[in-house]
Design an enzyme around this catalytic site. Structure first.
Site, short mmCIF file in Angstrom:
data_model
loop_
_atom_site.label_atom_id
_atom_site.label_comp_id
_atom_site.label_asym_id
_atom_site.label_seq_id
_atom_site.Cartn_x
_atom_site.Cartn_y
_atom_site.Cartn_z
N HIS A 1 0.19 6.52 5.13
CA HIS A 1 -0.52 6.89 3.90
C HIS A 1 -1.86 6.13 3.82
O HIS A 1 -2.90 6.72 3.52
CB HIS A 1 0.40 6.56 2.72
CG HIS A 1 -0.17 6.74 1.35
ND1 HIS A 1 0.28 7.68 0.46
CD2 HIS A 1 -1.17 6.08 0.69
CE1 HIS A 1 -0.40 7.60 -0.67
NE2 HIS A 1 -1.30 6.63 -0.56
N GLU A 2 -1.83 4.83 4.12
CA GLU A 2 -3.07 4.02 4.04
C GLU A 2 -4.06 4.42 5.14
O GLU A 2 -5.26 4.47 4.92
CB GLU A 2 -2.75 2.52 4.15
CG GLU A 2 -1.76 1.97 3.14
CD GLU A 2 -2.02 2.36 1.71
OE1 GLU A 2 -3.17 2.72 1.37
OE2 GLU A 2 -1.08 2.33 0.91
N CYS B 1 0.33 7.53 -5.30
CA CYS B 1 -0.93 6.95 -4.85
C CYS B 1 -1.68 6.39 -6.06
O CYS B 1 -1.77 7.06 -7.09
CB CYS B 1 -1.78 8.00 -4.14
SG CYS B 1 -3.34 7.36 -3.52
N LEU B 2 -2.22 5.19 -5.91
CA LEU B 2 -2.98 4.57 -7.00
C LEU B 2 -4.22 5.40 -7.34
O LEU B 2 -4.74 5.31 -8.45
CB LEU B 2 -3.39 3.14 -6.63
CG LEU B 2 -2.22 2.16 -6.43
CD1 LEU B 2 -2.73 0.82 -5.95
CD2 LEU B 2 -1.41 2.01 -7.70
N HIS C 1 -5.97 7.35 4.19
CA HIS C 1 -7.08 7.00 3.29
C HIS C 1 -8.32 6.61 4.11
O HIS C 1 -9.44 7.01 3.78
CB HIS C 1 -6.71 5.83 2.39
CG HIS C 1 -5.96 6.18 1.14
ND1 HIS C 1 -6.43 7.07 0.20
CD2 HIS C 1 -4.77 5.72 0.65
CE1 HIS C 1 -5.56 7.15 -0.80
NE2 HIS C 1 -4.54 6.35 -0.55
N GLY D 1 0.65 -0.71 -1.44
CA GLY D 1 -0.39 -0.71 -0.41
C GLY D 1 -1.73 -0.36 -1.02
O GLY D 1 -1.80 0.18 -2.13
N GLN E 1 -10.14 3.20 -1.07
CA GLN E 1 -9.80 3.40 -2.48
C GLN E 1 -10.62 2.53 -3.43
O GLN E 1 -10.72 2.82 -4.61
CB GLN E 1 -8.31 3.10 -2.71
CG GLN E 1 -7.39 4.09 -2.05
CD GLN E 1 -5.95 3.70 -2.23
OE1 GLN E 1 -5.44 2.87 -1.49
NE2 GLN E 1 -5.29 4.26 -3.22
O1 GNR Z 1 1.99 2.11 -4.44
C1 GNR Z 1 2.14 3.05 -3.65
N1 GNR Z 1 3.39 3.55 -3.44
C2 GNR Z 1 3.70 4.47 -2.45
C3 GNR Z 1 4.93 5.11 -2.52
C4 GNR Z 1 5.30 6.02 -1.57
C5 GNR Z 1 4.44 6.31 -0.53
C6 GNR Z 1 3.21 5.70 -0.46
C7 GNR Z 1 2.84 4.78 -1.41
S1 GNR Z 1 1.29 3.98 -1.31
C8 GNR Z 1 0.97 3.64 -2.98
C9 GNR Z 1 -0.28 2.79 -3.12
C10 GNR Z 1 -1.46 3.56 -2.61
O2 GNR Z 1 -2.00 4.45 -3.21
N2 GNR Z 1 -1.92 3.25 -1.44
O3 GNR Z 1 -2.94 3.93 -0.91
NI NI Z 2 -2.88 5.90 -1.78
#
Ligand code: GNR
Ligand code: NI
Length: 171
Positions: free
Chosen positions: A134-135, A92-93, A138, A46, A51
């Site tokens: 999670h997104e 998270c990236l 952000h 995601g 980001q």
């Molecule tokens: O790539 C991602 N893997 C992930 C794994 C578990 C819970 C959330 C994520 S999101 C993350 C990519 C990201 O940072 N999205 O904002």
């Molecule tokens: Ni993230």
């Protein structure tokens, strides 16, 4: 298409609150295409516009094994979340090489616009539900490490600051 630069925690721009998209036009479609390319390149499941330093409510997600089921959420809103919670090991990236357990509602119902500007709703669980939450965090300026203890957050913050400094030194 273009790869976008992903901001790294503790960059203060990760805490900006995204504004709603007024119209799903060519500009937004270009952002979505670039975000998708950036997510697949990383690779991640995601990516939120925040980001990549774009402060508009845009999210791309692909939780499929083949990475061939792109989902686009514009102006997403959580309209229901289950009382049951589930803990998931998140990454998270924007927080490279760090993973930890976060507890969230197990199921959510989300309303958003698609690439045609058409409203749709999805009720989901599992990784897609985790990723949506999670997104959407952000987009509100929240990074998952903010759910962890101050000790863990300080540690990861110092580690990433040190790494950023080293990377600058190498140039
Ligand atoms: O790539 C991602 N893997 C992930 C794994 C578990 C819970 C959330 C994520 S999101 C993350 C990519 C990201 O940072 N999205 O904002
Ligand atoms: Ni993230």
């Amino acid at each position: 298409m273009a790869l976008l630069n992903v901001l790294c925690y503790p960059d203060p721009r990760l805490h900006k609150v995204a504004k709603p998209v007024a119209q799903v036009d060519a500009r937004i479609k270009k952002i979505v295409a670039d975000m998708a390319e950036t997510m697949y390149d990383a690779p991640g499941v995601g990516l939120a516009a925040t980001q990549v330093d774009i402060h508009e409510r845009i999210v791309v997600i692909d939780v499929s094994d083949e990475q061939n089921e792109l989902r686009v959420f514009i102006n997403p809103e959580i309209i229901w979340s289950s009382p049951e919670k589930k803990s998931w090991r998140e990454g998270c990236l924007s927080v490279p090489d760090f993973y930890d357990e976060v507890e969230r509602p197990a199921q959510v119902k989300v309303r958003a616009l698609d690439l045609d500007g058409k409203e749709f709703e999805i009720e989901t669980d599992g990784l897609l539900a985790v990723c949506l939450q999670h997104e959407m965090d952000h987009l509100q300026g929240k990074v998952f490490v903010e759910y962890l203890s101050m000790l863990k957050r300080t540690r990861v913050s110092q580690k990433l600051k040190k790494r950023a400094k080293e990377l600058l030194g190498e140039r």
